[in-house]
Design an enzyme around this catalytic site. Sequence first.
Site, PDB file in Angstrom:
ATOM      1  N   ASP A 283      -2.685   2.502  -6.147  1.00  0.00           N
ATOM      2  CA  ASP A 283      -1.779   2.452  -5.121  1.00  0.00           C
ATOM      3  C   ASP A 283      -1.652   1.246  -4.143  1.00  0.00           C
ATOM      4  O   ASP A 283      -1.137   1.478  -3.093  1.00  0.00           O
ATOM      5  CB  ASP A 283      -2.000   3.888  -4.238  1.00  0.00           C
ATOM      6  CG  ASP A 283      -3.280   3.797  -3.646  1.00  0.00           C
ATOM      7  OD1 ASP A 283      -4.137   3.066  -3.917  1.00  0.00           O
ATOM      8  OD2 ASP A 283      -3.550   4.776  -2.670  1.00  0.00           O
ATOM      9  N   GLU A 284      -2.564   0.457  -4.537  1.00  0.00           N
ATOM     10  CA  GLU A 284      -2.170  -1.102  -3.775  1.00  0.00           C
ATOM     11  C   GLU A 284      -2.558  -2.309  -4.422  1.00  0.00           C
ATOM     12  O   GLU A 284      -3.153  -2.352  -5.463  1.00  0.00           O
ATOM     13  CB  GLU A 284      -3.221  -1.014  -2.375  1.00  0.00           C
ATOM     14  CG  GLU A 284      -4.627  -0.758  -2.719  1.00  0.00           C
ATOM     15  CD  GLU A 284      -5.637  -0.979  -1.551  1.00  0.00           C
ATOM     16  OE1 GLU A 284      -5.371  -1.638  -0.331  1.00  0.00           O
ATOM     17  OE2 GLU A 284      -6.717  -0.110  -1.513  1.00  0.00           O
TER      18      GLU A 284
ATOM     19  N   ASP B 225       0.724  -1.230  -0.090  1.00  0.00           N
ATOM     20  CA  ASP B 225       0.089   0.026   0.096  1.00  0.00           C
ATOM     21  C   ASP B 225       0.807   1.076  -0.125  1.00  0.00           C
ATOM     22  O   ASP B 225       1.776   1.385   0.923  1.00  0.00           O
ATOM     23  CB  ASP B 225      -0.849   0.076   1.108  1.00  0.00           C
ATOM     24  CG  ASP B 225      -2.061   0.840   1.098  1.00  0.00           C
ATOM     25  OD1 ASP B 225      -2.355   1.725   0.248  1.00  0.00           O
ATOM     26  OD2 ASP B 225      -2.658   1.122   2.014  1.00  0.00           O
TER      27      ASP B 225
END
Length: 366
Positions: A115-116, A21
Amino acid sequence: MNESDTVTGEAPPVRKIIHIDMDAFYASVEQRDNPELRGKPVAVGGSAERGVVAAASYEARQFGVRSAMPSVTAKRQCPDLIFVRPRFEVYKAISRQIRDIFAEHTPVIEPLSLDEAYLDVTENLQGIPLARDIALKIRGKIKAETDLNASAGISYNKFLAKLASDHRKPNGQFVISPEMGLAFVETLPVGKFHGIGPATAAKMNALGLFTGLDIRNQTLAFMNANFGKSGAYYYWISRGVDERPVRANRIRKSIGAETTFSTDLAEFDALATELKPLVDKVWRHCEATGHRGRTVTLKIKFADFEIITRSKSVPAAVAGRDDLERLASGLLEVEMPLPKRVRLLGVSLSALQVGDEAEPQLTLGV
């Protein structure tokens, strides 16, 4: 974590799953690219009266600023907040760069957003025996190549890996081993469980369920009776059990577009007019990817931020742009007259068929 690759008898190897993350991703990119923003409270999003925060730096979070918060509220909580317009093409390019780093270690990558992502490194391309060392290597290379920080959670299933990545944020990592799993979950407040939102947490609290242990003390029948099809999921994760695989090339669930109006609307004709460009965006993506779907969903956010959704499924995939508009307009017409003025309207198409390299979910526009 017991990460031996040795298999005893018929028992399968313990899975090694990493959840990566990026830390305050959008805001961190802006602070990286503009030195004047470093160390200051930054919000990515619109600063106008009707804007919404898309992401907040850690300096802003100290004031309670968070994503999805109305910009006026964020500014009230943090008077020195600096708003920056989002640059999604930049974020996407960096996300692709990070994905390439993941792919050096495993092909089993399940992106959740820009983003993860989850990575299954039970078997990994570089033959590194410990998942924590793979996570360290990935985070180090992300830092070296992008100058951005990532946090990581390592565990034997997706639920615990996600919890673990939150445990040492920012710029940290944490391992939840099979021996630790049950104890880690039993002390966790239900509101901290990934997948349990505020409404469900409140319902659980009303039933006397405040921690993972409280859920674990219930029967499967009780959980199913009170939480429907989600009951079994809650029952098992309270026991540290989550059999969901990391799904590479996960199929996109929906294509959606939404827009926030500059002034609240109430009349059908005005709202129907605003639907047209949303339908255009969704259908352009369908044409570009070959995706077609059977379920049309209309999202309405009222001026007081209450949200309702209305859906209609058809036997065969929606065939054309005009059909999509007709179904969306029909959902809107059924709701008229609306009880309150409308702030935001959204349209999405789901139950998708046919697709290449699909992502979990795509929302077009803001």
